[in-house]
Design a protein around this motif. Structure first.
Motif, PDB file in Angstrom:
ATOM      1  N   GLN A  12      14.289 -19.901  10.063  1.00 61.52           N
ATOM      2  CA  GLN A  12      14.862 -20.921   9.181  1.00 61.52           C
ATOM      3  C   GLN A  12      14.517 -20.632   7.724  1.00 61.52           C
ATOM      4  OE1 GLN A  12      16.964 -23.513  10.238  1.00 61.52           O
ATOM      5  NE2 GLN A  12      17.344 -23.551   8.038  1.00 61.52           N
ATOM      6  N   CYS A  13      13.301 -20.162   7.472  1.00 68.23           N
ATOM      7  CA  CYS A  13      12.918 -19.777   6.108  1.00 68.23           C
ATOM      8  C   CYS A  13      13.785 -18.628   5.606  1.00 68.23           C
ATOM      9  CB  CYS A  13      11.442 -19.379   6.055  1.00 68.23           C
ATOM     10  SG  CYS A  13      10.301 -20.758   6.113  1.00 68.23           S
ATOM     11  N   LEU A  14      14.102 -17.682   6.480  1.00 70.47           N
ATOM     12  CA  LEU A  14      14.947 -16.553   6.082  1.00 70.47           C
ATOM     13  C   LEU A  14      16.357 -17.026   5.752  1.00 70.47           C
ATOM     14  CD1 LEU A  14      13.879 -13.681   8.477  1.00 70.47           C
ATOM     15  CD2 LEU A  14      13.145 -14.159   6.156  1.00 70.47           C
ATOM     16  N   TYR A  15      16.857 -17.943   6.554  1.00 71.23           N
ATOM     17  CA  TYR A  15      18.186 -18.494   6.283  1.00 71.23           C
ATOM     18  C   TYR A  15      18.211 -19.141   4.897  1.00 71.23           C
ATOM     19  CZ  TYR A  15      22.192 -21.585   6.395  1.00 71.23           C
ATOM     20  OH  TYR A  15      23.345 -22.244   6.069  1.00 71.23           O
ATOM     21  N   ASN A  16      17.236 -20.007   4.631  1.00 72.66           N
ATOM     22  CA  ASN A  16      17.187 -20.679   3.332  1.00 72.66           C
ATOM     23  C   ASN A  16      16.976 -19.689   2.192  1.00 72.66           C
ATOM     24  OD1 ASN A  16      17.669 -23.150   4.397  1.00 72.66           O
ATOM     25  ND2 ASN A  16      15.575 -23.874   4.278  1.00 72.66           N
ATOM     26  N   ALA A  17      16.167 -18.658   2.413  1.00 70.24           N
ATOM     27  CA  ALA A  17      15.937 -17.649   1.382  1.00 70.24           C
ATOM     28  C   ALA A  17      17.238 -16.937   1.028  1.00 70.24           C
ATOM     29  CB  ALA A  17      14.878 -16.650   1.842  1.00 70.24           C
ATOM     30  N   CYS A  18      18.027 -16.605   2.027  1.00 67.30           N
ATOM     31  CA  CYS A  18      19.311 -15.939   1.774  1.00 67.30           C
ATOM     32  C   CYS A  18      20.276 -16.861   1.044  1.00 67.30           C
ATOM     33  CB  CYS A  18      19.952 -15.499   3.090  1.00 67.30           C
ATOM     34  SG  CYS A  18      19.237 -14.036   3.794  1.00 67.30           S
ATOM     35  N   VAL A  19      20.434 -18.064   1.551  1.00 69.94           N
ATOM     36  CA  VAL A  19      21.392 -19.004   0.972  1.00 69.94           C
ATOM     37  C   VAL A  19      21.032 -19.353  -0.467  1.00 69.94           C
ATOM     38  CG1 VAL A  19      22.256 -21.379   1.128  1.00 69.94           C
ATOM     39  CG2 VAL A  19      22.146 -19.948   3.171  1.00 69.94           C
ATOM     40  N   ASN A  20      19.754 -19.576  -0.719  1.00 64.96           N
ATOM     41  CA  ASN A  20      19.308 -20.026  -2.045  1.00 64.96           C
ATOM     42  C   ASN A  20      18.771 -18.906  -2.928  1.00 64.96           C
ATOM     43  OD1 ASN A  20      19.847 -22.797  -1.435  1.00 64.96           O
ATOM     44  ND2 ASN A  20      18.012 -22.776  -0.175  1.00 64.96           N
ATOM     45  N   GLN A  21      18.785 -17.674  -2.426  1.00 63.97           N
ATOM     46  CA  GLN A  21      18.263 -16.509  -3.143  1.00 63.97           C
ATOM     47  C   GLN A  21      16.887 -16.815  -3.734  1.00 63.97           C
ATOM     48  OE1 GLN A  21      21.191 -14.969  -5.855  1.00 63.97           O
ATOM     49  NE2 GLN A  21      22.598 -14.495  -4.202  1.00 63.97           N
ATOM     50  N   GLN A  22      15.990 -17.160  -2.831  1.00 64.22           N
ATOM     51  CA  GLN A  22      14.621 -17.496  -3.200  1.00 64.22           C
ATOM     52  C   GLN A  22      13.685 -16.846  -2.198  1.00 64.22           C
ATOM     53  OE1 GLN A  22      14.915 -21.751  -2.756  1.00 64.22           O
ATOM     54  NE2 GLN A  22      14.137 -21.701  -0.670  1.00 64.22           N
ATOM     55  N   PRO A  23      12.413 -16.680  -2.544  1.00 60.72           N
ATOM     56  CA  PRO A  23      11.484 -16.086  -1.574  1.00 60.72           C
ATOM     57  C   PRO A  23      11.282 -17.017  -0.387  1.00 60.72           C
ATOM     58  CG  PRO A  23      10.318 -16.786  -3.557  1.00 60.72           C
ATOM     59  CD  PRO A  23      11.772 -16.991  -3.816  1.00 60.72           C
ATOM     60  N   PRO A  24      11.130 -16.460   0.810  1.00 59.97           N
ATOM     61  CA  PRO A  24      10.868 -17.309   1.972  1.00 59.97           C
ATOM     62  C   PRO A  24       9.506 -17.981   1.845  1.00 59.97           C
ATOM     63  CG  PRO A  24      10.799 -14.985   2.582  1.00 59.97           C
ATOM     64  CD  PRO A  24      11.191 -15.045   1.143  1.00 59.97           C
ATOM     65  N   ASN A  25       9.432 -19.226   2.287  1.00 60.39           N
ATOM     66  CA  ASN A  25       8.200 -20.002   2.211  1.00 60.39           C
ATOM     67  C   ASN A  25       7.300 -19.627   3.392  1.00 60.39           C
ATOM     68  OD1 ASN A  25       6.261 -21.877   1.577  1.00 60.39           O
ATOM     69  ND2 ASN A  25       7.404 -23.605   2.421  1.00 60.39           N
ATOM     70  N   LEU A  26       6.753 -18.421   3.316  1.00 57.72           N
ATOM     71  CA  LEU A  26       5.916 -17.896   4.389  1.00 57.72           C
ATOM     72  C   LEU A  26       4.595 -17.409   3.817  1.00 57.72           C
ATOM     73  CD1 LEU A  26       8.642 -15.802   6.231  1.00 57.72           C
ATOM     74  CD2 LEU A  26       7.628 -17.931   7.041  1.00 57.72           C
ATOM     75  N   ASP A  27       3.581 -17.432   4.647  1.00 58.11           N
ATOM     76  CA  ASP A  27       2.266 -16.929   4.255  1.00 58.11           C
ATOM     77  C   ASP A  27       2.210 -15.444   4.621  1.00 58.11           C
ATOM     78  OD1 ASP A  27      -0.363 -16.328   3.786  1.00 58.11           O
ATOM     79  OD2 ASP A  27      -1.181 -17.808   5.189  1.00 58.11           O
TER      80      ASP A  27
END
Length: 165
Positions: free
Chosen positions: A45-60
């Motif tokens: 889900q973080c990867l999906y949002n990162a792609c859609v919003n062109q932002q870094p994934p919220n991952l540690d």
């Protein structure tokens, strides 16, 4: 833009808090526990949002990802297949982190190039070592005039690729 169109990622923030309290510092991509399944759903889900919003994934990215079990390439069980698929998901996350994350602010182009080369090597290593079940059984370039720019690729297992609707 309606409220529905704005994803403030509240569901991910809650999920992240739960994972941080229950997750250790190491992730084994082959463990079939419910907490690990939740972790990988969160990562996707973080990867999906990162792609859609062109932002870094919220991952540690400080967690240590254990390598997938070795494969002889011929006989692979579900646990091994899961580990190899999850490892590719993590490599994808690190690439997105590189593309959209703080490394963009690194003024040293040599350091950024070394980071990219390390990511490239991890992808090449995965590809070289992956089980044979991850090889497509059929491949076709997109036909001229096709509405999709993507090739058609068939695998023996549906979950080795992403099906488009």
């Amino acid at each position: 833009m309606t409220e529905r169109d704005r994803d403030q990622e509240r569901h991910l923030a809650g999920f992240s808090a739960l994972l941080k309290t229950s997750q250790g510092r190491q992730v084994d991509p082959s463990i079939p526990s419910i907490s690990q399944a939740a972790f990988w759903v969160y990562v996707r889900q973080c990867l999906y949002n990162a792609c859609v919003n062109q932002q870094p994934p919220n991952l540690d990215f400080d967690v240590v990802m254990l390598p997938p079990p070795p494969s002889d390439g011929l006989v692979v069980d579900v646990k091994t297949e899961t580990a190899w698929a999850n490892t590719m998901i993590w490599i994808s996350a690190t690439v997105m982190h590189f593309c959209f994350g703080a490394s963009l602010m690194v003024p040293d182009p040599l350091k950024r190039k070394r980071e990219w080369e390390a990511l490239s090597k991890s992808l090449e290593s995965w590809d070289r070592s992956k089980p044979r079940t991850f090889e497509p059984i059929w491949f076709s370039e997109p036909a001229p005039g096709n509405s999709s720019p993507f090739p058609e690729i068939w695998f023996t297992a549906d979950w080795h690729g992403m099906l488009r609707s």
